[in-house]
Design a protein around this motif. Structure first.
Motif, PDB file in Angstrom:
ATOM      1  N   LYS A 223       0.842  -1.130   0.006  1.00  0.00           N
ATOM      2  CA  LYS A 223       0.090   0.138  -0.151  1.00  0.00           C
ATOM      3  C   LYS A 223       0.941   1.179   0.052  1.00  0.00           C
ATOM      4  N   TRP A 224       1.892   1.288   0.592  1.00  0.00           N
ATOM      5  CA  TRP A 224       2.733   2.251   0.967  1.00  0.00           C
ATOM      6  C   TRP A 224       3.375   2.640  -0.520  1.00  0.00           C
ATOM      7  N   LEU A 225       3.923   1.698  -1.359  1.00  0.00           N
ATOM      8  CA  LEU A 225       4.429   1.811  -2.754  1.00  0.00           C
ATOM      9  C   LEU A 225       3.444   2.332  -3.651  1.00  0.00           C
ATOM     10  N   LEU A 226       2.120   1.764  -3.564  1.00  0.00           N
ATOM     11  CA  LEU A 226       0.951   2.137  -4.529  1.00  0.00           C
ATOM     12  C   LEU A 226       0.665   3.708  -4.145  1.00  0.00           C
ATOM     13  N   ALA A 227       0.800   4.116  -2.920  1.00  0.00           N
ATOM     14  CA  ALA A 227       0.416   5.584  -2.640  1.00  0.00           C
ATOM     15  C   ALA A 227       1.566   6.338  -3.122  1.00  0.00           C
ATOM     16  N   THR A 239       0.901  -1.009 -10.453  1.00  0.00           N
ATOM     17  CA  THR A 239       0.949  -2.174  -9.872  1.00  0.00           C
ATOM     18  C   THR A 239       2.043  -3.157 -10.501  1.00  0.00           C
ATOM     19  N   THR A 240       2.350  -3.128 -11.817  1.00  0.00           N
ATOM     20  CA  THR A 240       3.113  -3.844 -12.482  1.00  0.00           C
ATOM     21  C   THR A 240       4.600  -3.638 -11.907  1.00  0.00           C
ATOM     22  N   THR A 241       4.744  -2.514 -11.536  1.00  0.00           N
ATOM     23  CA  THR A 241       6.248  -1.886 -10.813  1.00  0.00           C
ATOM     24  C   THR A 241       6.260  -2.725  -9.600  1.00  0.00           C
ATOM     25  N   VAL A 242       5.115  -2.309  -8.631  1.00  0.00           N
ATOM     26  CA  VAL A 242       5.192  -3.049  -7.350  1.00  0.00           C
ATOM     27  C   VAL A 242       5.448  -4.714  -7.607  1.00  0.00           C
ATOM     28  N   ALA A 276      -4.113  -5.483  -9.410  1.00  0.00           N
ATOM     29  CA  ALA A 276      -3.024  -5.839 -10.245  1.00  0.00           C
ATOM     30  C   ALA A 276      -3.355  -5.835 -11.805  1.00  0.00           C
ATOM     31  N   GLY A 277      -2.481  -5.097 -12.369  1.00  0.00           N
ATOM     32  CA  GLY A 277      -2.430  -4.961 -13.948  1.00  0.00           C
ATOM     33  C   GLY A 277      -3.614  -4.093 -14.592  1.00  0.00           C
ATOM     34  N   LYS A 278      -4.509  -3.763 -13.445  1.00  0.00           N
ATOM     35  CA  LYS A 278      -5.655  -3.031 -14.159  1.00  0.00           C
ATOM     36  C   LYS A 278      -5.345  -1.518 -14.477  1.00  0.00           C
ATOM     37  N   ASP A 279      -4.293  -1.019 -13.880  1.00  0.00           N
ATOM     38  CA  ASP A 279      -3.678   0.283 -13.982  1.00  0.00           C
ATOM     39  C   ASP A 279      -2.655   0.497 -15.290  1.00  0.00           C
ATOM     40  N   ALA A 280      -2.325  -0.988 -15.852  1.00  0.00           N
ATOM     41  CA  ALA A 280      -1.400  -0.804 -16.959  1.00  0.00           C
ATOM     42  C   ALA A 280      -1.833   0.030 -18.048  1.00  0.00           C
ATOM     43  N   GLN A 281      -0.879   0.728 -18.765  1.00  0.00           N
ATOM     44  CA  GLN A 281      -1.507   1.596 -19.794  1.00  0.00           C
ATOM     45  C   GLN A 281      -0.688   0.901 -21.054  1.00  0.00           C
ATOM     46  N   ALA A 282      -1.517   0.912 -22.186  1.00  0.00           N
ATOM     47  CA  ALA A 282      -1.123   0.446 -23.392  1.00  0.00           C
ATOM     48  C   ALA A 282       0.119   1.205 -24.044  1.00  0.00           C
ATOM     49  N   ARG A 283       1.157   0.776 -24.330  1.00  0.00           N
ATOM     50  CA  ARG A 283       2.161   1.700 -25.135  1.00  0.00           C
ATOM     51  C   ARG A 283       1.753   1.770 -26.519  1.00  0.00           C
ATOM     52  N   LEU A 284       1.461   2.919 -26.800  1.00  0.00           N
ATOM     53  CA  LEU A 284       0.972   3.471 -28.271  1.00  0.00           C
ATOM     54  C   LEU A 284       2.229   3.479 -29.056  1.00  0.00           C
ATOM     55  N   PRO A 285       2.189   3.315 -30.469  1.00  0.00           N
ATOM     56  CA  PRO A 285       3.376   3.610 -31.375  1.00  0.00           C
ATOM     57  C   PRO A 285       3.297   4.889 -31.742  1.00  0.00           C
ATOM     58  N   PHE A 286       4.267   5.531 -32.301  1.00  0.00           N
ATOM     59  CA  PHE A 286       4.181   6.531 -32.789  1.00  0.00           C
ATOM     60  C   PHE A 286       3.670   6.412 -34.186  1.00  0.00           C
ATOM     61  N   ASP A 287       2.544   7.261 -34.499  1.00  0.00           N
ATOM     62  CA  ASP A 287       2.073   7.129 -35.881  1.00  0.00           C
ATOM     63  C   ASP A 287       2.947   7.918 -37.062  1.00  0.00           C
ATOM     64  N   LEU A 288       2.399   7.626 -38.233  1.00  0.00           N
ATOM     65  CA  LEU A 288       3.342   8.443 -39.301  1.00  0.00           C
ATOM     66  C   LEU A 288       3.475   9.839 -39.039  1.00  0.00           C
ATOM     67  N   HIS A 289       2.358  10.472 -38.808  1.00  0.00           N
ATOM     68  CA  HIS A 289       2.458  11.948 -38.706  1.00  0.00           C
ATOM     69  C   HIS A 289       3.490  12.353 -37.395  1.00  0.00           C
ATOM     70  N   GLN A 290       3.378  11.437 -36.318  1.00  0.00           N
ATOM     71  CA  GLN A 290       4.308  11.796 -35.405  1.00  0.00           C
ATOM     72  C   GLN A 290       5.668  11.392 -35.691  1.00  0.00           C
ATOM     73  N   LEU A 291       5.972  10.268 -36.496  1.00  0.00           N
ATOM     74  CA  LEU A 291       7.272   9.916 -36.820  1.00  0.00           C
ATOM     75  C   LEU A 291       7.788  11.188 -37.809  1.00  0.00           C
ATOM     76  N   LYS A 292       7.195  11.781 -38.547  1.00  0.00           N
ATOM     77  CA  LYS A 292       7.658  12.927 -39.425  1.00  0.00           C
ATOM     78  C   LYS A 292       7.716  14.099 -38.458  1.00  0.00           C
ATOM     79  N   SER A 293       7.036  14.178 -37.426  1.00  0.00           N
ATOM     80  CA  SER A 293       7.372  15.423 -36.438  1.00  0.00           C
ATOM     81  C   SER A 293       8.373  15.125 -35.713  1.00  0.00           C
ATOM     82  N   LEU A 294       8.819  13.853 -35.504  1.00  0.00           N
ATOM     83  CA  LEU A 294       9.923  13.674 -34.315  1.00  0.00           C
ATOM     84  C   LEU A 294      11.128  14.044 -35.243  1.00  0.00           C
TER      85      LEU A 294
END
Length: 480
Positions: A223-227, A239-242, A276-294
């Motif tokens: 609980k201490w870590l999660l907080a 929760t994945t890091t914990v 556990a696992g419910k707070d995981a965020q999907a890692r989104l790829p750069f889309d084509l427009h974002q790659l060009k912007s990068l």
């Protein structure tokens, strides 16, 4: 201390020098301090049981002897200092050897009462006179004696630890557990263990004995870590890091219980983490427009400030689909530009491991990646490493470069709310390869993924020129 004649009129005294009357050779002779003698026995030193160290210097030249004596004296000073102030793990190992040498089983110290009595007498004999007088007075008047307060502060660390074991007071602590775990693991795993145990000790605010930890303590730690109470800024962690921290601690505690035959439960086993696992965020790829912007952002930076290592790294990541550590930890010798198909050779290094065997591979370089690599070579000059700002012989600091790049990318126009990071560029390359209908087996070889099927393990894979052809097709849309 004999005199050394440096000239017919100049002589000097040299400490620890000795000459046998019957020999022309000179010797290093040094008395072993009384407090070191028992420690030499505990460490099974070749000088155990000796009153002094005597070593032939294999010379009769006083000047040559003086130089050798200085080196030997420095060596023994360091060794004795380590014996006087060993690490906790070192003190424990030496203490157990110390007891065994006196016929005492560290696991059952009361099995031989006679040997135990002799040991206690030895401990008391080694105490300063004023401490002995205090103990004698306590015995005569039946005053309570606190060994931790009244005896141990006056003993060398190894003897104090042996004394605890002999009295059945020695408790295996979190620090002991970590020391043994670190000594048995790779540098990367050891580093993770130090982080996890650092948080655990901060939670308890002390170095707790393993046997005193209860399941409720572990649940409160979660609980201490999660907080986010482990962070100065109070930022919660996922929760994945914990789970990762707990897995590391669980492995260390499980090992400690087994190797030290501790009669305690592993309270870190199978811990339930809320949501556990419910707070995981999907890692989104750069889309084509974002790659060009990068790439446009990199060009704007270079036009004003010139190439630097972070911009070189992010460009190579975007153009190859490699992992951050794979690129950041490149040695200068891993780069091959003067070949028909320029490439980087990804392999294990002492400062940077790879995820698995399939990560060992050769990755061709696109024209844009080559430009960034050449710039990195100029910046790194004659360094052994392509990116010496982040890589040394000890380690590859990917956390540092990762934080720098994420902060920079998310501060660019169009990326303010984008849920992308450095690894998103690897996902983007997968999408780019799919978009040009690159065969799965080619994708796997470029990205270092394990190919499926029985035939995947046959042969040496695709030639570099084939990989380069598909890689250039994949990035072509970014440059249109």
């Amino acid at each position: 201390m004999p005199l050394l004649a440096l000239s017919p009129i100049v002589s000097v005294k040299v400490k620890h020098l000795w000459k046998k009357p019957t020999s022309s050779l000179l010797y290093y002779r040094r008395r072993i301090p009384d407090d070191i003698k028992p420690l030499l026995e505990a460490s099974r030193s070749e000088w155990a049981g000796k009153e002094q160290i005597v070593i032939s210097l294999q010379t009769d030249d006083p000047k040559a002897a003086a130089s050798k004596i200085a080196k030997l004296a420095e060596q023994h000073d360091k060794e004795w200092e380590q014996l006087r102030n060993p690490s906790k793990a070192g003190a424990l190992a030496q203490a157990e050897s110390f007891l065994r040498a006196r016929g005492i089983d560290p696991g059952a110290p009361k099995a031989d009462e006679e040997a135990l009595g002799i040991f206690f007498d030895m401990v008391e004999d080694g105490l300063p006179t004023k401490v002995k007088d205090h103990l004698q007075e306590a015995y005569e008047h039946d005053y309570p004696i606190n060994p931790k307060r009244d005896i141990e502060p006056y003993l060398p660390p190894v003897v104090a630890t042996a004394f605890q074991i002999a009295q059945g007071r020695r408790e295996f602590t979190l620090s002991d557990c970590l020391d043994q775990y670190v000594a048995s693991r790779s540098e990367k795993t050891a580093r993770s263990g130090k982080i996890a145990f650092g948080y655990l000790r901060a939670f308890f605010k002390s170095d707790r004995p393993l046997g005193s930890i209860r399941r409720q303590d572990v649940n409160e730690f979660v609980k201490w870590l999660l907080a986010g109470e482990h962070n100065d800024d109070g930022k919660p962690i996922t929760t994945t890091t914990v789970t990762r921290y707990l897995n590391c601690i669980n492995a260390a505690v499980r090992r400690a219980i087994k190797e030290n035959e501790l009669d305690i439960k592993n309270q870190f086993s199978s811990v339930e983490i809320p949501n556990a696992g419910k707070d995981a965020q999907a890692r989104l790829p750069f889309d084509l427009h974002q790659l060009k912007s990068l790439h446009r952002a990199v060009d704007e930076w270079v036009a004003v400030k010139g190439w630097d290592q972070p911009r070189c790294i992010v460009t190579v990541l975007a153009e190859t689909g490699c992992r951050l550590a794979e690129v950041t930890g490149l040695a200068s010798a891993d780069v091959y530009l003067d070949t028909e198909t320029p490439y980087i050779d990804l392999k294990e290094h002492p400062w940077r491991s790879l995820k698995n065997e399939t990560s060992i591979r050769k990755v061709p370089l696109t024209p844009r990646a080559m430009e960034a690599i050449k710039a990195a070579q100029i910046i790194s000059a004659d360094s052994k490493f392509l990116f010496p700002q982040y890589t040394t012989v000890e380690q590859c600091s990917i956390n540092s470069v990762s934080a720098t790049l994420i902060k920079w990318v998310r501060s660019r126009s169009g990326f303010e709310n984008a849920k992308v990071d450095n690894h998103s560029l690897r996902h983007s390359m997968k999408d780019r390869l799919r978009a040009v209908q690159c065969p799965d087996s080619v994708q796997d070889q470029i990205l270092g993924h394990k190919s499926q099927g029985i035939g995947a393990g046959y042969g040496q894979g695709y030639p570099l020129e084939v990989l380069a052809e598909w890689l250039n097709k994949a990035v072509a849309a970014v440059w249109v």
